[in-house]
Design an enzyme around this catalytic site. Structure first.
Site, short mmCIF file in Angstrom:
data_model
loop_
_atom_site.label_atom_id
_atom_site.label_comp_id
_atom_site.label_asym_id
_atom_site.label_seq_id
_atom_site.Cartn_x
_atom_site.Cartn_y
_atom_site.Cartn_z
N GLY A 62 2.25 7.45 16.19
CA GLY A 62 1.13 7.97 15.42
C GLY A 62 0.01 6.95 15.41
O GLY A 62 0.23 5.77 15.66
N GLN A 67 -7.45 2.65 12.59
CA GLN A 67 -6.73 1.59 13.32
C GLN A 67 -7.45 1.18 14.61
O GLN A 67 -7.11 0.16 15.20
CB GLN A 67 -5.29 2.04 13.64
N CYS A 110 4.23 -0.36 11.91
CA CYS A 110 2.82 0.01 12.00
C CYS A 110 2.17 -0.79 13.11
O CYS A 110 2.37 -2.01 13.19
CB CYS A 110 2.12 -0.27 10.67
N LEU A 111 1.40 -0.11 13.94
CA LEU A 111 0.75 -0.81 15.06
C LEU A 111 -0.25 -1.85 14.55
O LEU A 111 -0.60 -2.76 15.29
CB LEU A 111 0.05 0.20 15.98
N HIS A 152 2.52 8.44 6.46
CA HIS A 152 2.10 7.09 6.88
C HIS A 152 0.65 7.12 7.39
O HIS A 152 -0.16 6.26 7.02
CB HIS A 152 3.08 6.60 7.97
N GLU A 153 0.32 8.11 8.22
CA GLU A 153 -1.03 8.19 8.80
C GLU A 153 -2.07 8.59 7.75
O GLU A 153 -3.18 8.04 7.74
CB GLU A 153 -1.07 9.19 9.96
N HIS A 156 -3.19 5.78 5.79
CA HIS A 156 -4.21 4.95 6.47
C HIS A 156 -5.62 5.44 6.16
O HIS A 156 -6.56 4.64 6.05
CB HIS A 156 -4.01 4.99 7.99
O1 GNR Z 1 4.54 3.86 15.88
C1 GNR Z 1 4.78 4.02 14.68
N1 GNR Z 1 6.06 4.25 14.28
C2 GNR Z 1 6.40 4.67 13.00
C3 GNR Z 1 7.75 4.62 12.64
C4 GNR Z 1 8.13 5.05 11.39
C5 GNR Z 1 7.20 5.53 10.51
C6 GNR Z 1 5.87 5.57 10.84
C7 GNR Z 1 5.47 5.15 12.09
S1 GNR Z 1 3.78 5.24 12.53
C8 GNR Z 1 3.69 3.93 13.69
C9 GNR Z 1 2.31 3.88 14.33
C10 GNR Z 1 1.27 3.56 13.30
O2 GNR Z 1 1.04 2.46 12.89
N2 GNR Z 1 0.60 4.55 12.81
O3 GNR Z 1 -0.33 4.35 11.87
NI NI Z 2 0.35 2.57 10.81
#
Ligand code: GNR
Ligand code: NI
Length: 192
Positions: A62, A67, A110-111, A152-153, A156
């Site tokens: 995601g 980001q 999270c990236l 999660h997204e 952000h």
């Molecule tokens: O790549 C991602 N893996 C992930 C694993 C578990 C829960 C959420 C994520 S999102 C993350 C990519 C990211 O930072 N998205 O904002």
């Molecule tokens: Ni993230």
């Protein structure tokens, strides 16, 4: 290699996509709130594709626009495994309408916080309203990894990171580590 023309027929234009630099903790950009998207037009779809290419390159499942430094309420998700057909999804102006009382725990990453993982508890199921790539208002019920990833997204978009859902002790340790890494990357002339 991600190719929109051969593999997806996903976009409405032919143009060079690009991998954008990821914004990394402790960059204050990650704490900005993002603004609603006003229209789903060609430049917005180009940004969506750049986000997908950036996400596939990382790789991640995601990515929110903030980001890559764009404070817009949009995110991309692709939960397809590496050996499966890619399944890119775009969510514009997503809103969580309802959440389940049932919770689930996933190990999140999270990236923008590379190589750090922690278990986060969130609602197991969410009902989400969003605008799709055709500009159509949609509603979806998500569970499992998709529910976690959407939350999660969407966090952000409000400047919230998954480390905000862990203990303060752990969060302070992670932030400290990334502040030090950022400092060590700065040339000495930046000091003083
Ligand atoms: O790549 C991602 N893996 C992930 C694993 C578990 C829960 C959420 C994520 S999102 C993350 C990519 C990211 O930072 N998205 O904002
Ligand atoms: Ni993230």
């Amino acid at each position: 290699m991600f190719c929109p023309v051969d593999a997806f027929h996903w976009t409405s234009y032919l143009g060079a996509m690009s991998i954008k630099p990821l914004i990394i903790l402790p960059d204050p950009i990650l704490r900005l709130g993002s603004k609603p998207v006003e229209r789903v037009d060609a430049p917005l779809l180009k940004l969506a594709d750049d986000m997908l290419e950036t996400m596939y390159d990382a790789p991640g499942i995601g990515l929110a626009a903030i980001q890559v430094g764009e404070p817009l309420r949009m995110l991309v998700i692709d939960l397809a495994k590496e050996d499966e057909t890619p399944a890119p999804q775009l969510f514009v102006n997503p809103e969580i309408l309802a959440t389940s009382d049932e919770r689930s725990v996933y190990e999140e990453g999270c990236l923008s916080i590379p190589d750090y993982y922690a278990e986060v508890e969130r609602p197991a199921t969410v009902r989400v309203k969003y605008v799709d790539r055709d500009g159509k208002v949609m509603e979806m019920e998500a569970d499992g990894l998709l529910a976690t990833c959407l939350q999660h997204e969407i966090d952000h978009l409000d400047g919230v990171l998954f480390i905000d859902h862990i203990s303060k002790l752990k969060r302070d340790m992670v932030v400290k580590k990334f502040k030090k890494l950022a400092k060590d990357r700065q040339p000495a002339r930046m000091v003083g």
